[in-house]
Design a protein around this motif. Structure first.
Motif, PDB file in Angstrom:
ATOM      1  N   HIS A   1       4.756   4.780   5.930  1.00 43.41           N
ATOM      2  CA  HIS A   1       3.703   5.672   5.451  1.00 43.41           C
ATOM      3  C   HIS A   1       2.566   4.885   4.800  1.00 43.41           C
ATOM      4  CE1 HIS A   1       6.182   5.230   1.859  1.00 43.41           C
ATOM      5  NE2 HIS A   1       5.085   5.462   1.183  1.00 43.41           N
ATOM      6  N   CYS A   2       2.765   3.600   4.544  1.00 47.72           N
ATOM      7  CA  CYS A   2       1.675   2.780   4.021  1.00 47.72           C
ATOM      8  C   CYS A   2       0.505   2.743   4.998  1.00 47.72           C
ATOM      9  CB  CYS A   2       2.151   1.372   3.698  1.00 47.72           C
ATOM     10  SG  CYS A   2       2.570   0.374   5.141  1.00 47.72           S
ATOM     11  N   LEU A   3       0.794   2.952   6.285  1.00 48.22           N
ATOM     12  CA  LEU A   3      -0.285   2.982   7.282  1.00 48.22           C
ATOM     13  C   LEU A   3      -1.198   4.187   7.065  1.00 48.22           C
ATOM     14  CD1 LEU A   3       1.676   1.908  10.472  1.00 48.22           C
ATOM     15  CD2 LEU A   3       0.241   0.498   8.966  1.00 48.22           C
ATOM     16  N   ARG A   4      -0.650   5.275   6.579  1.00 51.01           N
ATOM     17  CA  ARG A   4      -1.470   6.447   6.260  1.00 51.01           C
ATOM     18  C   ARG A   4      -2.393   6.132   5.087  1.00 51.01           C
ATOM     19  NH1 ARG A   4      -4.861   9.914   7.477  1.00 51.01           N
ATOM     20  NH2 ARG A   4      -4.801  11.858   6.336  1.00 51.01           N
TER      21      ARG A   4
ATOM     22  N   TYR B   1      -4.312  -4.269  11.905  1.00 50.32           N
ATOM     23  CA  TYR B   1      -3.433  -4.793  12.962  1.00 50.32           C
ATOM     24  C   TYR B   1      -1.979  -4.366  12.766  1.00 50.32           C
ATOM     25  CZ  TYR B   1      -1.474  -8.546  10.029  1.00 50.32           C
ATOM     26  OH  TYR B   1      -0.814  -9.259   9.066  1.00 50.32           O
ATOM     27  N   TRP B   2      -1.600  -4.011  11.523  1.00 49.06           N
ATOM     28  CA  TRP B   2      -0.232  -3.563  11.261  1.00 49.06           C
ATOM     29  C   TRP B   2       0.110  -2.272  11.998  1.00 49.06           C
ATOM     30  CZ3 TRP B   2       3.840  -5.945   9.369  1.00 49.06           C
ATOM     31  CH2 TRP B   2       3.646  -7.099   8.624  1.00 49.06           C
ATOM     32  N   LYS B   3      -0.898  -1.569  12.491  1.00 50.98           N
ATOM     33  CA  LYS B   3      -0.650  -0.328  13.216  1.00 50.98           C
ATOM     34  C   LYS B   3      -0.175  -0.582  14.645  1.00 50.98           C
ATOM     35  CE  LYS B   3      -3.858   2.804  12.359  1.00 50.98           C
ATOM     36  NZ  LYS B   3      -5.201   3.358  12.132  1.00 50.98           N
ATOM     37  N   GLN B   4      -0.303  -1.796  15.107  1.00 51.38           N
ATOM     38  CA  GLN B   4       0.161  -2.137  16.448  1.00 51.38           C
ATOM     39  C   GLN B   4       1.692  -2.189  16.449  1.00 51.38           C
ATOM     40  OE1 GLN B   4      -1.787  -5.764  17.671  1.00 51.38           O
ATOM     41  NE2 GLN B   4      -3.766  -5.030  16.934  1.00 51.38           N
ATOM     42  N   PRO B   5       2.308  -1.647  17.509  1.00 50.85           N
ATOM     43  CA  PRO B   5       3.784  -1.554  17.545  1.00 50.85           C
ATOM     44  C   PRO B   5       4.518  -2.868  17.303  1.00 50.85           C
ATOM     45  CG  PRO B   5       2.834  -0.295  19.328  1.00 50.85           C
ATOM     46  CD  PRO B   5       1.695  -1.044  18.678  1.00 50.85           C
ATOM     47  N   GLN B   6       3.974  -3.979  17.786  1.00 50.59           N
ATOM     48  CA  GLN B   6       4.681  -5.245  17.607  1.00 50.59           C
ATOM     49  C   GLN B   6       4.751  -5.667  16.138  1.00 50.59           C
ATOM     50  OE1 GLN B   6       1.766  -4.996  19.362  1.00 50.59           O
ATOM     51  NE2 GLN B   6       0.527  -6.829  19.177  1.00 50.59           N
ATOM     52  N   TYR B   7       3.904  -5.083  15.279  1.00 52.25           N
ATOM     53  CA  TYR B   7       3.950  -5.369  13.849  1.00 52.25           C
ATOM     54  C   TYR B   7       4.551  -4.208  13.056  1.00 52.25           C
ATOM     55  CZ  TYR B   7       0.743  -9.034  15.284  1.00 52.25           C
ATOM     56  OH  TYR B   7       0.186 -10.108  15.914  1.00 52.25           O
ATOM     57  N   SER B   8       4.194  -2.991  13.411  1.00 51.43           N
ATOM     58  CA  SER B   8       4.624  -1.822  12.628  1.00 51.43           C
ATOM     59  C   SER B   8       6.138  -1.642  12.628  1.00 51.43           C
ATOM     60  CB  SER B   8       3.933  -0.555  13.115  1.00 51.43           C
ATOM     61  OG  SER B   8       4.300  -0.260  14.435  1.00 51.43           O
ATOM     62  N   LYS B   9       6.811  -2.157  13.637  1.00 54.92           N
ATOM     63  CA  LYS B   9       8.270  -2.010  13.670  1.00 54.92           C
ATOM     64  C   LYS B   9       8.955  -2.758  12.528  1.00 54.92           C
ATOM     65  CE  LYS B   9       8.950  -5.780  16.990  1.00 54.92           C
ATOM     66  NZ  LYS B   9       9.394  -6.080  18.352  1.00 54.92           N
ATOM     67  N   PHE B  10       8.227  -3.662  11.858  1.00 55.84           N
ATOM     68  CA  PHE B  10       8.799  -4.412  10.743  1.00 55.84           C
ATOM     69  C   PHE B  10       8.516  -3.781   9.384  1.00 55.84           C
ATOM     70  CE2 PHE B  10       8.117  -7.665  14.065  1.00 55.84           C
ATOM     71  CZ  PHE B  10       9.438  -8.033  14.254  1.00 55.84           C
TER      72      PHE B  10
ATOM     73  N   LEU C   1       0.809  -1.211   0.000  1.00 57.58           N
ATOM     74  CA  LEU C   1       0.000   0.000   0.000  1.00 57.58           C
ATOM     75  C   LEU C   1       0.843   1.262   0.000  1.00 57.58           C
ATOM     76  CD1 LEU C   1      -2.825  -0.937   2.543  1.00 57.58           C
ATOM     77  CD2 LEU C   1      -2.936  -0.939   0.062  1.00 57.58           C
ATOM     78  N   ALA C   2       2.134   1.141   0.066  1.00 58.30           N
ATOM     79  CA  ALA C   2       2.992   2.319   0.098  1.00 58.30           C
ATOM     80  C   ALA C   2       3.174   2.946  -1.286  1.00 58.30           C
ATOM     81  CB  ALA C   2       4.354   1.957   0.678  1.00 58.30           C
ATOM     82  N   SER C   3       2.821   2.224  -2.336  1.00 53.29           N
ATOM     83  CA  SER C   3       3.020   2.716  -3.694  1.00 53.29           C
ATOM     84  C   SER C   3       1.720   3.277  -4.270  1.00 53.29           C
ATOM     85  CB  SER C   3       3.512   1.583  -4.594  1.00 53.29           C
ATOM     86  OG  SER C   3       3.454   1.980  -5.937  1.00 53.29           O
ATOM     87  N   PRO C   4       1.716   4.547  -4.657  1.00 54.07           N
ATOM     88  CA  PRO C   4       0.526   5.109  -5.312  1.00 54.07           C
ATOM     89  C   PRO C   4       0.165   4.367  -6.598  1.00 54.07           C
ATOM     90  CG  PRO C   4       1.982   6.857  -4.602  1.00 54.07           C
ATOM     91  CD  PRO C   4       2.724   5.567  -4.412  1.00 54.07           C
ATOM     92  N   HIS C   5       1.172   3.820  -7.283  1.00 55.85           N
ATOM     93  CA  HIS C   5       0.884   3.061  -8.502  1.00 55.85           C
ATOM     94  C   HIS C   5       0.137   1.770  -8.185  1.00 55.85           C
ATOM     95  CE1 HIS C   5       3.049   5.766 -11.099  1.00 55.85           C
ATOM     96  NE2 HIS C   5       4.026   5.785 -10.208  1.00 55.85           N
ATOM     97  N   TYR C   6       0.443   1.172  -7.055  1.00 55.41           N
ATOM     98  CA  TYR C   6      -0.294  -0.016  -6.629  1.00 55.41           C
ATOM     99  C   TYR C   6      -1.737   0.355  -6.279  1.00 55.41           C
ATOM    100  CZ  TYR C   6      -1.616  -4.185  -3.994  1.00 55.41           C
ATOM    101  OH  TYR C   6      -2.259  -5.296  -3.536  1.00 55.41           O
ATOM    102  N   LEU C   7      -1.911   1.485  -5.618  1.00 55.89           N
ATOM    103  CA  LEU C   7      -3.271   1.946  -5.314  1.00 55.89           C
ATOM    104  C   LEU C   7      -4.060   2.172  -6.602  1.00 55.89           C
ATOM    105  CD1 LEU C   7      -2.578   4.514  -2.447  1.00 55.89           C
ATOM    106  CD2 LEU C   7      -3.246   2.112  -2.247  1.00 55.89           C
ATOM    107  N   ASP C   8      -3.393   2.747  -7.601  1.00 61.23           N
ATOM    108  CA  ASP C   8      -4.034   2.961  -8.895  1.00 61.23           C
ATOM    109  C   ASP C   8      -4.408   1.628  -9.527  1.00 61.23           C
ATOM    110  OD1 ASP C   8      -4.842   4.678 -11.143  1.00 61.23           O
ATOM    111  OD2 ASP C   8      -3.170   3.702 -12.185  1.00 61.23           O
ATOM    112  N   TRP C   9      -3.527   0.649  -9.438  1.00 62.18           N
ATOM    113  CA  TRP C   9      -3.820  -0.669  -9.996  1.00 62.18           C
ATOM    114  C   TRP C   9      -5.015  -1.301  -9.281  1.00 62.18           C
ATOM    115  CZ3 TRP C   9      -3.950  -5.673  -8.160  1.00 62.18           C
ATOM    116  CH2 TRP C   9      -4.064  -6.669  -9.137  1.00 62.18           C
ATOM    117  N   LEU C  10      -5.029  -1.197  -7.957  1.00 60.58           N
ATOM    118  CA  LEU C  10      -6.170  -1.734  -7.203  1.00 60.58           C
ATOM    119  C   LEU C  10      -7.473  -1.096  -7.668  1.00 60.58           C
ATOM    120  CD1 LEU C  10      -4.712  -1.809  -3.563  1.00 60.58           C
ATOM    121  CD2 LEU C  10      -5.245  -3.786  -5.005  1.00 60.58           C
ATOM    122  N   ALA C  11      -7.433   0.217  -7.878  1.00 64.85           N
ATOM    123  CA  ALA C  11      -8.625   0.928  -8.331  1.00 64.85           C
ATOM    124  C   ALA C  11      -9.024   0.476  -9.728  1.00 64.85           C
ATOM    125  CB  ALA C  11      -8.389   2.434  -8.305  1.00 64.85           C
TER     126      ALA C  11
END
Length: 113
Positions: free
Chosen positions: A44-47, A30-39, A1-11
């Motif tokens: 910025h994909c979380l945004r 769940y990726w927003k939880q610290p135990q996962y987000s540290k990886f 999800l960090a790539s705008p081109h991937y978002l465009d492809w999904l759309a």
């Protein structure tokens, strides 16, 4: 999800209108939880994940195919200029002031006087 081109492809493939995929996006929170987000390599994909939770954002991405280019440009310029705003731990007060736009060192000097 960090790539705008991937978002465009999904759309373009209709995923952003698919209820199953929308539920999957919700599951990915769940990726927003610290135990996962540290990886995450590109946190910025979380945004983008947050934005995709809103139907109006998914609709804009689906209907306005040029939005990908606009997001890509903004992402590029953010990465290009972000180094200016990173302050090294051993930076002097003057370097910190310069990095954040000036004024802080002068204000600190005036407070000390």
């Amino acid at each position: 999800l960090a790539s705008p081109h991937y978002l465009d492809w999904l759309a373009s493939q209709g995923y952003l209108r698919d209820p199953k995929f929308i539920r999957y996006l919700d599951y990915l929170q769940y990726w927003k939880q610290p135990q996962y987000s540290k990886f995450l390599v590109y946190p910025h994909c979380l945004r983008f994940l947050d934005l995709l939770q809103h139907e109006e954002v998914r609709t804009v991405l689906t209907n306005d195919r040029t939005i990908c280019l606009k997001i890509t440009d903004q992402q590029f310029y953010h990465w290009l200029h972000r180094r200016r705003h990173i302050v090294e731990p051993e930076a002097t007060e003057a370097e910190i002031s310069e990095a954040v736009g000036g004024g802080a060192a002068e204000a600190a000097s005036a407070d000390k006087a």
